[in-house]
Design a protein around this motif. Structure first.
Motif, PDB file in Angstrom:
ATOM      1  N   SER A 447       0.840  -1.200   0.000  1.00 23.41           N
ATOM      2  CA  SER A 447       0.000   0.000   0.000  1.00 23.41           C
ATOM      3  C   SER A 447       0.870   1.242   0.000  1.00 23.41           C
ATOM      4  CB  SER A 447      -0.881   0.029   1.252  1.00 23.41           C
ATOM      5  OG  SER A 447      -1.907  -0.919   1.163  1.00 23.41           O
ATOM      6  N   GLY A 448       0.236   2.376  -0.290  1.00 17.78           N
ATOM      7  CA  GLY A 448       0.975   3.637  -0.261  1.00 17.78           C
ATOM      8  C   GLY A 448       0.057   4.816  -0.069  1.00 17.78           C
ATOM      9  N   PHE A 449       0.639   5.874   0.487  1.00 22.52           N
ATOM     10  CA  PHE A 449      -0.123   7.088   0.785  1.00 22.52           C
ATOM     11  C   PHE A 449       0.653   8.317   0.376  1.00 22.52           C
ATOM     12  CE2 PHE A 449      -0.275  10.753   3.632  1.00 22.52           C
ATOM     13  CZ  PHE A 449      -1.610  11.110   3.578  1.00 22.52           C
ATOM     14  N   TRP A 450      -0.050   9.311  -0.108  1.00 22.96           N
ATOM     15  CA  TRP A 450       0.463  10.671  -0.062  1.00 22.96           C
ATOM     16  C   TRP A 450      -0.661  11.671   0.003  1.00 22.96           C
ATOM     17  CZ3 TRP A 450       2.699  15.528  -0.902  1.00 22.96           C
ATOM     18  CH2 TRP A 450       3.877  15.726  -0.150  1.00 22.96           C
ATOM     19  N   PHE A 451      -0.297  12.882   0.469  1.00 23.14           N
ATOM     20  CA  PHE A 451      -1.263  13.966   0.658  1.00 23.14           C
ATOM     21  C   PHE A 451      -1.733  14.529  -0.687  1.00 23.14           C
ATOM     22  CE2 PHE A 451       1.987  14.154   3.978  1.00 23.14           C
ATOM     23  CZ  PHE A 451       1.253  14.242   5.129  1.00 23.14           C
ATOM     24  N   ASN A 452      -2.682  15.458  -0.601  1.00 24.14           N
ATOM     25  CA  ASN A 452      -2.877  16.472  -1.636  1.00 24.14           C
ATOM     26  C   ASN A 452      -2.436  17.750  -0.951  1.00 24.14           C
ATOM     27  OD1 ASN A 452      -6.139  15.394  -2.878  1.00 24.14           O
ATOM     28  ND2 ASN A 452      -4.138  14.448  -3.040  1.00 24.14           N
ATOM     29  N   VAL A 453      -1.455  18.453  -1.503  1.00 23.68           N
ATOM     30  CA  VAL A 453      -0.955  19.558  -0.689  1.00 23.68           C
ATOM     31  C   VAL A 453      -1.862  20.781  -0.639  1.00 23.68           C
ATOM     32  CG1 VAL A 453       1.460  18.910  -0.819  1.00 23.68           C
ATOM     33  CG2 VAL A 453       0.552  20.606  -2.384  1.00 23.68           C
ATOM     34  N   GLY A 454      -2.782  20.931  -1.546  1.00 25.69           N
ATOM     35  CA  GLY A 454      -3.673  22.092  -1.451  1.00 25.69           C
ATOM     36  C   GLY A 454      -2.999  23.355  -1.963  1.00 25.69           C
ATOM     37  N   LEU A 455      -2.591  24.211  -1.034  1.00 23.63           N
ATOM     38  CA  LEU A 455      -1.907  25.476  -1.336  1.00 23.63           C
ATOM     39  C   LEU A 455      -2.773  26.460  -2.125  1.00 23.63           C
ATOM     40  CD1 LEU A 455       1.667  24.098  -2.084  1.00 23.63           C
ATOM     41  CD2 LEU A 455       0.760  24.922   0.078  1.00 23.63           C
ATOM     42  N   ARG A 456      -2.105  27.466  -2.704  1.00 26.24           N
ATOM     43  CA  ARG A 456      -2.843  28.604  -3.263  1.00 26.24           C
ATOM     44  C   ARG A 456      -2.903  28.576  -4.787  1.00 26.24           C
ATOM     45  NH1 ARG A 456       0.868  32.903  -0.537  1.00 26.24           N
ATOM     46  NH2 ARG A 456       2.294  31.199  -0.968  1.00 26.24           N
ATOM     47  N   SER A 457      -4.058  28.913  -5.309  1.00 26.02           N
ATOM     48  CA  SER A 457      -4.236  28.968  -6.761  1.00 26.02           C
ATOM     49  C   SER A 457      -5.171  30.108  -7.123  1.00 26.02           C
ATOM     50  CB  SER A 457      -4.860  27.672  -7.285  1.00 26.02           C
ATOM     51  OG  SER A 457      -3.938  26.616  -7.215  1.00 26.02           O
ATOM     52  N   SER A 458      -4.915  30.689  -8.294  1.00 23.60           N
ATOM     53  CA  SER A 458      -5.794  31.713  -8.843  1.00 23.60           C
ATOM     54  C   SER A 458      -5.984  31.448 -10.330  1.00 23.60           C
ATOM     55  CB  SER A 458      -5.154  33.098  -8.735  1.00 23.60           C
ATOM     56  OG  SER A 458      -5.077  33.506  -7.408  1.00 23.60           O
ATOM     57  N   GLY A 600      -4.490  10.581  -0.449  1.00 25.91           N
ATOM     58  CA  GLY A 600      -4.582   9.711  -1.607  1.00 25.91           C
ATOM     59  C   GLY A 600      -3.906   8.386  -1.299  1.00 25.91           C
ATOM     60  N   PHE A 601      -4.615   7.293  -1.566  1.00 30.75           N
ATOM     61  CA  PHE A 601      -4.064   5.972  -1.272  1.00 30.75           C
ATOM     62  C   PHE A 601      -3.988   5.127  -2.531  1.00 30.75           C
ATOM     63  CE2 PHE A 601      -5.594   7.489   2.724  1.00 30.75           C
ATOM     64  CZ  PHE A 601      -4.666   7.039   3.644  1.00 30.75           C
ATOM     65  N   ALA A 602      -3.029   4.226  -2.531  1.00 26.89           N
ATOM     66  CA  ALA A 602      -2.879   3.313  -3.659  1.00 26.89           C
ATOM     67  C   ALA A 602      -2.537   1.943  -3.119  1.00 26.89           C
ATOM     68  CB  ALA A 602      -1.773   3.803  -4.590  1.00 26.89           C
ATOM     69  N   HIS A 603      -2.852   0.946  -3.913  1.00 29.73           N
ATOM     70  CA  HIS A 603      -2.419  -0.404  -3.571  1.00 29.73           C
ATOM     71  C   HIS A 603      -1.980  -1.110  -4.860  1.00 29.73           C
ATOM     72  CE1 HIS A 603      -2.001  -3.691  -0.777  1.00 29.73           C
ATOM     73  NE2 HIS A 603      -2.220  -4.435  -1.831  1.00 29.73           N
ATOM     74  N   HIS A 604      -0.836  -1.764  -4.801  1.00 31.62           N
ATOM     75  CA  HIS A 604      -0.299  -2.396  -6.011  1.00 31.62           C
ATOM     76  C   HIS A 604      -0.109  -3.905  -5.832  1.00 31.62           C
ATOM     77  CE1 HIS A 604       1.710   1.519  -7.764  1.00 31.62           C
ATOM     78  NE2 HIS A 604       0.459   1.695  -7.401  1.00 31.62           N
ATOM     79  N   ILE A 605      -0.282  -4.605  -6.956  1.00 30.39           N
ATOM     80  CA  ILE A 605      -0.015  -6.047  -6.993  1.00 30.39           C
ATOM     81  C   ILE A 605       0.989  -6.287  -8.116  1.00 30.39           C
ATOM     82  CG2 ILE A 605      -1.036  -8.349  -7.195  1.00 30.39           C
ATOM     83  CD1 ILE A 605      -3.803  -6.938  -6.972  1.00 30.39           C
ATOM     84  N   VAL A 606       2.019  -7.054  -7.835  1.00 29.98           N
ATOM     85  CA  VAL A 606       3.017  -7.301  -8.878  1.00 29.98           C
ATOM     86  C   VAL A 606       3.462  -8.769  -8.864  1.00 29.98           C
ATOM     87  CG1 VAL A 606       4.888  -6.494  -7.362  1.00 29.98           C
ATOM     88  CG2 VAL A 606       5.262  -6.576  -9.826  1.00 29.98           C
TER      89      VAL A 606
END
Ligand code: FES
Ligand code: FES
Lengths: 746, 163
Positions: A447-458, A600-606
């Motif tokens: 399994s794996g995880f990472w954020f969504n950083v968000g931050l500023r946009s216009s 955000g999560f992911a899961h891999h099979i190999v």
């Protein structure tokens, strides 16, 4: 635990051709090195041949005497007028060394000349007097008291003010009492030490910047960057020049993955332009990219898990040391302490993170920074635990999965997340249900995880008289975000995708945008786009109210149609009626989507096959499962998943910075630093899970990063099943596989 | 200053003359002197395929060919792959399959795939993967590229059958 039902969307979820596609398949798109200005000079950067050395002096007189040479700069030129060396931030000295070099490849001077060839010759004529110092290249060695010290003034944050050290910071994170829980009577434990090598993002386009510096102080920079606004800010900081006098025009960008967030050439090109009075283009070659940009840290991680006999993980301990390269700026170990156990709900945690300087390039983020190395350790231990306990590895993950309400990486409870759904989808997949047969083969999961950083946009949106709209954005588009943003606008204002025309513009032409990184553009800039769309509807309602002589609040907007009483108009008709005959209409949308938002999560099979003769690991079959929240453009979501998996495969099996004892990288070409080719990866199957993100109006999650997290451990777990040998060090190259499996046989 | 050589060649069907230094690479001549920046530089030493062009029918890395070598020859670059306003079937397939992310590798892949499929219209996945092993892509994991080339091959065969 099944994903909630998805609302019916009109545009979101379709797979249109991207707006910039034709330019990119015909060779018309202008990338960093494609910029050409009249009278342009070419710049070349001279780089340190030593990993660690004092600079006693630089003599550029012979270079300056060469016909065709128009300017030479050294680190001294990066000290702004009225300032001293002490005022120059590390950021500047990493761009061009002043008194000391901390890694091989560090810039020490640059030349501008009428041709690249002359600039190259001139660079060779610059004489730098070095006093070579001993170098330290391994993170654990650099932590020892006897290690060569890189920065005489460095003290561990919050540590002893009198002790010189290479340790920048020691991050401690503790919840509950992990040691006590681990020592419990019925607790089954697993532990190990894992190492990963420094690796590079490996984007195919080398860095390139072109600059002009007008006599009135106006600087214009064309550059390949993940963030034109941060590039402007950082250039301003190192040049001591106001941002109002710097315009950054982002070119198309040939990949970044975190490596094109920092600036390298922008101020160099600008200074050469000022000295020469001409436009100057500076570009890196491939060796420069490897040796002098920002690869991602090598790591050393010791970790331990404890679980009850029925498979409840109750305690986890990790000691994680991350290299930061030659400068004490990055803090990758801090991220590591946030993300290491982010997939699981574990009551007792203890983590120590160490950020450590070594004589290697200053590290930068690389796709889900810090998470893959941590997962290489933790996801192998989870696998070992599942074997010890006799529980299916996916069932064990389900049992311990983080879910809504679990304490998240920032200490706050998770909102709705989709890790369980990903693992369940993997369990249900054709891949996991198909048996793998034959000798020397093995299947691994992780399994794996990472954020969504968000931050500023216009963004801003202009309605054209024919009812089409222009979407003006400042987030550089690396992988199809013009399309994913245009689709969100089309969805919001009820027009066809083809009627939205997105353009990425320079820093003078739109509000502030943070970097294109952290899986944030489709998510965070998407929020700005939706807001702009809503503002647009409001403005147009106001104008229609006048035309229809009804109060604005009586006008409703639904499925692309404005109506009030018996009057109604589509968006297009309304645009023609208002903007077509009235004054122009531009609205904007600006958000601060917060920091490290959502998950955000992911899961891999190999499945792999290990050749017992050569030690080569071949990937036979690969499936990636990922929660996209809502997949805006599913083809580009799949692309991110596949690209992340392929990079992870390279990291797992081949890629590493290979140093000699003097700190010279011995494999700074694509021939020797071998990234995966068409022959190294199979078709990569994708399963998109959609658990809408409560933070985004359409439920979007960023998808760029989680996909690189599981492959390292998934492949290691597969190799273990194939060979019976645990892999504790990356890459699992043929040599290492032979060494470790022979050691077992012996 | 080195004496430059006068080169006459045909690029994308047009006769072109230019001056080249003896040691200049074809890639540098295309990009810096002829304004054909569609051929990309990823490595400048033959390891990434971003600079792929077709020289007298053979696929080459422009970074590994000297500019003077193209004298009297026929060259096709990415700029010459589309037929005027009509995209080549491979270009169309790349767009529809989302076979590009950043797009820096795309010209090389399209030129390389064109060279293959013109010689071997029935190339299968295995053959395509072997042929394209000299083209690096860091973004896509190759899945969608290989599918686009397979689909492009179908389209090219259909076009040939129809003509
Ligand atoms: S630039 Fe020619 S092969 Fe890489
Ligand atoms: S699409 Fe970016 S390198 Fe291929």
């Amino acid at each position: 635990m099944t994903a909630p039902e998805k609302p019916a969307y009109r545009v979101i979820g379709t797979r249109p051709v991207r707006p910039d596609g034709i330019d990119k398949v015909t060779g018309r798109a202008v990338y960093g090195a494609d910029v050409r200005l009249p009278g342009m000079l070419r710049g070349i950067v001279l780089r340190s041949p030593h990993a660690h050395a004092n600079i006693r002096g630089i003599d550029a007189s012979r270079a300056l005497a060469l016909p065709g040479v128009k300017a030479v700069i050294t680190g001294a030129d990066l000290v702004p007028p009225g300032k001293t060396l002490a005022d120059v931030p590390d950021l500047a000295s990493n761009l061009m060394a002043t008194t000391k070099v901390y890694y091989r490849g560090q810039a020490v001077a640059a030349v501008a000349a009428t041709s690249e060839e002359i600039a190259r010759q001139a660079a060779r004529l610059i004489e730098v007097d070095y006093e070579v110092l001993p170098a330290v290249l391994d993170v654990r060695e650099a932590m020892l008291p006897a290690a060569p010290i890189l920065h005489a003034g460095l003290r561990t944050r919050g540590g002893d003010p009198n002790t010189q050290t290479n340790i920048i910071a020691h991050h401690v994170m503790a919840v509950g009492d992990a040691e006590a829980a681990m020592a419990g009577a019925d607790i089954v434990t697993v532990e190990g030490e894992f190492k990963t090598s420094m690796v590079h993002q490996g984007y195919i386009e080398p860095h390139a910047s072109t600059a002009t510096w007008n006599p009135d102080g106006q600087i214009t920079i064309w550059t390949s960057t993940q963030g034109s606004f941060p590039a402007r800010q950082n250039t301003s900081a190192v040049l001591g020049h106001p941002i109002s006098k710097i315009k950054v025009i982002p070119t198309e960008i040939g990949g970044g993955f975190g490596g094109k967030i920092a600036i390298y050439l922008e101020p160099v090109a600008a200074l050469l332009a000022r000295k020469s009075g001409k436009p100057v283009k500076v570009q890196m070659d491939r060796a420069d990219v490897f040796e002098a940009t920002g690869p991602t840290p090598g790591t050393s991680i010791r970790a331990k898990l404890g679980a009850t006999k029925d498979g409840r993980i109750v305690a986890a301990i990790a000691d994680m040391a991350y290299e930061t390269g030659g400068y004490p700026i990055a803090t990758p170990a801090n991220y590591a302490t946030m993300v290491a156990f982010s997939c699981y709900d574990i009551e007792n945690l203890k983590m120590d993170g160490w950020d450590v300087v070594v004589n290697k390039p200053r590290t930068q983020d690389y796709r889900a920074p810090s998470s893959p190395a941590a997962a290489f350790a933790i996801e192998q231990l989870v696998d070992e635990l599942s074997e010890k306990l006799g529980i299916d590895p996916l069932a064990l993950r389900l049992k311990n999965s983080a879910r809504e309400g679990t304490r998240g990486p920032m200490g706050m409870p998770y909102r709705r997340i989709g890790h369980e759904e990903c693992v369940q989808a993997a369990l249900d997949s054709d891949h996991y249900r198909s048996p793998l047969e034959g000798a020397n083969k093995g299947r691994g999961v992780a399994s794996g995880f990472w954020f969504n950083v968000g931050l500023r946009s216009s963004v801003s949106v202009t309605v054209q008289p024919d009812g089409t709209v222009s979407l003006i954005e400042g987030s550089t588009d690396i992988g199809g975000t013009r399309a994913s943003l245009a689709m969100q606008l089309a969805e919001t204002i009820g027009v066809a995708y083809e009627d939205v025309k997105p353009t990425v513009v320079d820093t003078d032409s739109v509000g502030y945008n943070d970097v294109t990184a952290g899986s944030r553009v489709t998510f965070g800039t998407g929020m700005a786009v939706v807001e702009a769309g809503k503002n647009l509807i409001k403005e147009m309602s106001g104008r229609l109210a006048g035309a229809w002589s009804v109060p604005p609040e009586e006008i409703t907007f639904n499925a692309g149609t404005f109506s009030a009483g018996d009057k109604s108009m589509t968006f297009k008709q309304a645009a023609e009626a208002t903007v077509g005959r009235g004054p122009g209409l531009t609205v904007s949308g600006s958000v601060n989507a917060g920091f490290l938002q959502g998950g955000g999560f992911a899961h891999h099979i190999v499945d792999v096959e290990v050749d017992p003769e050569t030690g080569k690991v071949q990937v036979l079959r690969y499936t990636t499962v990922q929660d996209a929240g809502t997949a805006v453009h599913p083809a580009y979501v799949e692309g991110q998943m596949q690209g992340g998996a392929a990079q992870g495969i390279g990291w797992a099996l081949n890629e590493e910075y290979y140093y000699d004892d003097n700190g010279r990288m011995a494999n700074s070409t694509y021939l020797d630093y071998r990234i995966p080719t068409t022959l190294d990866v199979p078709m990569i199957d994708t399963i998109i899970v959609e658990v809408p993100n409560p933070l985004h109006p359409y439920g979007v999650r960023g998808v760029g990063e989680p996909g690189i997290v599981p492959p390292l451990a998934a492949i290691a777990n597969a190799v273990y099943r194939a060979t019976g040998v645990r892999q504790h060090q990356l890459p699992m190259s043929p040599r290492r596989i032979l060494e470790t499996t022979d050691a077992m046989k012996a | 200053m080195t004496d430059k050589l006068h080169i006459q060649t045909t690029i994308n069907g047009e006769e072109v003359e230019f001056l080249a230094a003896p040691g200049q690479s074809l890639l540098a001549a295309l990009r810096d002197d002829l304004g054909l920046t569609g051929s990309k530089e990823g490595c400048n030493n033959g390891n990434c395929g971003a600079c792929n062009v077709i020289l007298d029918g053979a696929l080459v890395n422009a970074c590994c060919v000297l500019a003077p070598e193209v004298n009297g020859k026929q060259l096709v670059t990415i700029e010459g792959v589309a037929d005027g306003a009509n995209l080549h079937p491979l270009q169309q397939a790349f767009l529809e399959h989302a076979a590009l992310q950043c797009g820096i590798c795309t010209p090389g892949f399209i030129v390389a795939a064109k060279a293959l499929l013109e010689a071997e219209p029935n190339a299968d996945e295995d053959r395509i993967r072997h042929w394209l092993a000299g083209n690096l892509c860091r973004c896509t994991g190759y899945d969608k590229i290989v599918r686009a080339v397979l689909d492009g091959a179908d389209r090219m065969r259909a076009a040939t059958a129809a003509s």
